[in-house]
Write an enzyme that holds these catalytic residues in place. Structure first.
Site, PDB file in Angstrom:
ATOM      1  N   GLU A  95      20.381  -9.783 -15.244  1.00  0.00           N
ATOM      2  CA  GLU A  95      19.202  -9.899 -14.401  1.00  0.00           C
ATOM      3  C   GLU A  95      18.481 -11.227 -14.655  1.00  0.00           C
ATOM      4  O   GLU A  95      18.721 -11.882 -15.675  1.00  0.00           O
ATOM      5  CB  GLU A  95      18.252  -8.734 -14.687  1.00  0.00           C
ATOM      6  CG  GLU A  95      18.846  -7.354 -14.481  1.00  0.00           C
ATOM      7  CD  GLU A  95      18.914  -6.941 -13.015  1.00  0.00           C
ATOM      8  OE1 GLU A  95      18.722  -7.804 -12.130  1.00  0.00           O
ATOM      9  OE2 GLU A  95      19.160  -5.748 -12.754  1.00  0.00           O
ATOM     10  N   ASP A 128      30.990  -4.529 -15.862  1.00  0.00           N
ATOM     11  CA  ASP A 128      29.873  -3.736 -16.360  1.00  0.00           C
ATOM     12  C   ASP A 128      30.102  -2.244 -16.174  1.00  0.00           C
ATOM     13  O   ASP A 128      31.035  -1.813 -15.510  1.00  0.00           O
ATOM     14  CB  ASP A 128      28.567  -4.163 -15.671  1.00  0.00           C
ATOM     15  CG  ASP A 128      28.756  -4.399 -14.162  1.00  0.00           C
ATOM     16  OD1 ASP A 128      29.601  -3.731 -13.561  1.00  0.00           O
ATOM     17  OD2 ASP A 128      28.048  -5.262 -13.610  1.00  0.00           O
ATOM     18  N   HIS A 157      21.400 -11.814  -9.538  1.00  0.00           N
ATOM     19  CA  HIS A 157      22.109 -11.361 -10.731  1.00  0.00           C
ATOM     20  C   HIS A 157      23.620 -11.377 -10.519  1.00  0.00           C
ATOM     21  O   HIS A 157      24.106 -11.255  -9.394  1.00  0.00           O
ATOM     22  CB  HIS A 157      21.621  -9.993 -11.212  1.00  0.00           C
ATOM     23  CG  HIS A 157      22.060  -8.809 -10.403  1.00  0.00           C
ATOM     24  ND1 HIS A 157      21.173  -7.899  -9.880  1.00  0.00           N
ATOM     25  CD2 HIS A 157      23.295  -8.360 -10.064  1.00  0.00           C
ATOM     26  CE1 HIS A 157      21.839  -6.948  -9.241  1.00  0.00           C
ATOM     27  NE2 HIS A 157      23.129  -7.209  -9.340  1.00  0.00           N
ATOM     28  N   ASN A 211      18.599 -10.485  -6.165  1.00  0.00           N
ATOM     29  CA  ASN A 211      17.754 -11.311  -7.045  1.00  0.00           C
ATOM     30  C   ASN A 211      18.567 -12.361  -7.806  1.00  0.00           C
ATOM     31  O   ASN A 211      18.065 -12.984  -8.730  1.00  0.00           O
ATOM     32  CB  ASN A 211      16.986 -10.426  -8.029  1.00  0.00           C
ATOM     33  CG  ASN A 211      17.903  -9.623  -8.947  1.00  0.00           C
ATOM     34  OD1 ASN A 211      19.127  -9.744  -8.887  1.00  0.00           O
ATOM     35  ND2 ASN A 211      17.311  -8.803  -9.802  1.00  0.00           N
TER      36      ASN A 211
END
Length: 242
Positions: A143, A67, A138, A136
């Site tokens: 996400e 990313d 990811h 979380n």
């Protein structure tokens, strides 16, 4: 999914570096999928030491990062392109022409993402994909969502991710709100996957990844379905997995 217990961050880093170096030794022209963030830095530092000793050679390796922040050019000190050069590539003998990161400077999200998908597909997808995991759940910047993403795409970062990444910026206002990221389907095309995790803040995400239901609410949970996935995590990150 294999789970390898590490005593602490240093032990996790060594064990992860062992797996990565074995891939490079067994296939010198391998394709590595790489991750940024604080978790893999120790593994990169270990690989640099082994390269300096002559134990591993990166001359034929090519890499594709997961990313990049949207709006940051390669030379921006906060870009992942810059991060990889500083923390890994400049310490080994890799050909920088064979290192790839999504083009965050391209304002045309569709074009930037389609081009990155084309490049990763042309490379035959990673032989080994290194992943961290967010608090979380990811992976990359995928996400929690209602569906699993497919190809490279532009994402709006959640507040929790912006907060977690703000430690790397002078102000939380400086943290980009969007990023280009490989999709979950692309990540799953890798022939092997290595996940690294450390610290108590990752314990719930690691448990959900390994033992929770497979759901896009925890993107990492899909790794349960991969045929060759290894998790290397320290005692704190594995606290809920006993």
């Amino acid at each position: 999914m294999r789970i390898i217990h590490a005593k602490d961050y240093a032990d996790m880093s060594r064990k992860a570096a062992n797996i990565i170096s074995a891939q490079v030794i067994l296939k010198p022209d391998c394709v590595l999928g790489l991750a940024t963030g604080s978790t893999p830095i120790g593994a990169y530092e270990q690989l640099i030491k082994w390269y300096e000793k002559g134990d591993v050679d990166f001359a034929e390796v090519s890499t594709y990062n997961l990313d990049e922040y949207r709006g940051l050019g390669h030379d921006d000190p906060q870009s992942y392109h810059y991060f990889m050069n500083k923390n890994f590539f400049h310490g080994i003998n890799i050909d920088l022409a064979n290192t790839h990161v999504p083009d965050g400077a391209n304002p045309d999200a569709d074009a930037a993402c389609a081009e990155y998908d084309r490049m990763v597909e042309a490379a035959g997808y990673p032989d080994l994909q290194l992943l961290g995991i967010g608090n979380n759940g990811h992976i990359g910047f995928n996400e929690p969502d209602s569906v699993f993403s497919k190809g490279t795409h532009c994402v709006d970062l959640t507040e929790s991710t912006i907060q977690a990444n703000s430690r790397l910026f002078e102000s939380i206002d400086d943290v980009p709100r969007q990023a280009y990221t490989m999709g979950v389907q692309t990540i799953m095309r890798a022939r092997s996957i290595l996940v690294v995790a450390n610290g108590p803040k990752k314990a719930q995400a690691v448990y959900d990844m390994c033992f929770g239901p497979v759901t896009p609410a925890c993107p990492a949970s899909i790794l349960q379905l991969h045929t060759n996935c290894t998790v290397v995590a320290d005692e704190e990150a594995l606290a809920l997995c006993h």
